[in-house]
Design a protein around this motif. Sequence first.
Motif, mmCIF file in Angstrom:
data_model
loop_
_atom_site.group_PDB
_atom_site.id
_atom_site.type_symbol
_atom_site.label_atom_id
_atom_site.label_comp_id
_atom_site.label_asym_id
_atom_site.label_seq_id
_atom_site.Cartn_x
_atom_site.Cartn_y
_atom_site.Cartn_z
ATOM 1 N N SER A 295 3.517 -8.199 -5.972
ATOM 2 C CA SER A 295 3.032 -6.865 -5.620
ATOM 3 C C SER A 295 3.714 -6.352 -4.357
ATOM 4 N N GLY A 326 -6.134 1.122 -0.459
ATOM 5 C CA GLY A 326 -5.965 -0.287 -0.805
ATOM 6 C C GLY A 326 -6.958 -1.179 -0.072
ATOM 7 N N PHE A 329 -10.479 -1.947 -1.591
ATOM 8 C CA PHE A 329 -10.680 -2.999 -2.583
ATOM 9 C C PHE A 329 -11.311 -4.246 -1.950
ATOM 10 N N CYS A 346 -7.796 -7.283 -5.726
ATOM 11 C CA CYS A 346 -7.811 -7.010 -4.291
ATOM 12 C C CYS A 346 -6.464 -7.366 -3.658
ATOM 13 N N THR A 348 -3.565 -7.700 -5.142
ATOM 14 C CA THR A 348 -2.513 -6.827 -5.679
ATOM 15 C C THR A 348 -2.543 -5.454 -5.021
ATOM 16 N N ALA A 349 -3.722 -4.845 -4.942
ATOM 17 C CA ALA A 349 -3.832 -3.495 -4.379
ATOM 18 C C ALA A 349 -3.439 -3.467 -2.908
ATOM 19 N N THR A 353 0.087 -1.419 -1.868
ATOM 20 C CA THR A 353 0.034 -0.218 -1.032
ATOM 21 C C THR A 353 0.561 -0.482 0.378
#
Length: 455
Positions: A295, A326, A329, A346, A348-349, A353
Amino acid sequence: MKETSRTDVLQTPKNWPHAIAAYTQPRVLQVLALGFASGLPLLLTYSTLSAWLATNGVRRAAIGTFALVGIPYSFKFLWSPLIDRVPPPLPLGRRRGWGITIQILLIGAVLALGSCNPRHNLPLMAALAVLVAFLSASQDIVIDAWRVESLSSDEQAPGAAMIQSGYRIGMLASGAGGLFLAAYAGWFAAYATMAALLALGLLVFWFGPEPEVPARVSRTGESGWSAIRHAFSTAVIGPFRDFTQRPLWPVILIAIFGYKMGEAMAGVMSTPLYISLGFTLPEIATASKVFGFFSIVTGALIGGVVTTRYGIRRSLILCGVLQSIGNLFFVLQAVGGHRIGYLALCVTAENLTGAMAGTALITWLSKLCSPAFTATQFALLSSLASLSRTVVASSGGVLSEKIGWAKFFLLTSLVGLPAILLILWVGPRNDFRKADSPGDGAGGESEGAIPASEL
């Protein structure tokens, strides 16, 4: 023929195919290799070295002390003026000469560190680890300066994405890759392999072009203290004086400092959150290494495309807002509890970002540097950008204890918004252009900072 200024280039909208195609440019691909060389040595003096010491029975107190060897990374701006002004030992150009010199010394230092025995040469290992960190930080100064000066305006954002991606790949190689090699072939083989991989950056400097920058006028006829004062003023005072000539420069510095503050606060307390919710270390490691790595790389590349497509100012705002979202999350994770799916989402986000915002920020810092002081100014600005991780993020533990996990992470999503508002305010009111600085930078013309309205 009319010269095309950096301002003119930045005012031309870029379509999506053009933004994506920028990653295929040779110099942008060279930045990926230099980013790899930049990230590779970091874990050789950090977690990989700690694992080596632990497996040889070194006391935990001594292992913890070894964390101090990373101090050169925080203070590299102190000797960056020398790299900007002092001619390199190898007469291959200002950036190529220093880059090749430092990387040859770095390869030798990594080999020497790998040949030590922790049970008999611990003081020597500490000294060599400091030397590796110092040379690695010095290498970063040259690489950042080469990247900023070599890439055209259209290539700065893809270059920022590539430097992040290469850095993460280099860390993965020296972290997980180094441990894997050590398990099967021994520690010297692991460090020797990493030293060999550093040659990738050496080859880029050897075969790559020397950036064309305006020739600086040197004063002659001075000697003694007069020459020393002039050299000090030019190398040390000059970068600061140059930057403070920009309108609203204190506001710019505040925005840089606060832009990733919320992400830093959340990042410091993310693992304690996961542990408090009952996640095991293998679960956390798997999510961080797998979802986190991919990510981050994906986010960095997307950030480069977005910044090329929309320009720096709009991308800083867009990616900054996404970065704040982000962090929300983590609130979902804190409320949802021990759920593997939430953990993957969580991680990944947050990394996706955060990397997008990182690309936009690096591009901005690159554009703010004047060619006469690229190494010094970028080292100073990047140190300021990371200072919030040390100064403010350290308060995360106290805050989370007082207000709870959900409220704490909600707060981290709001902390970066003032910096975004400052960028909105500075943009239409500031003009960074200098009357004598219309150039593109990569083309050998004089270059000042770009107009804030184009950020």
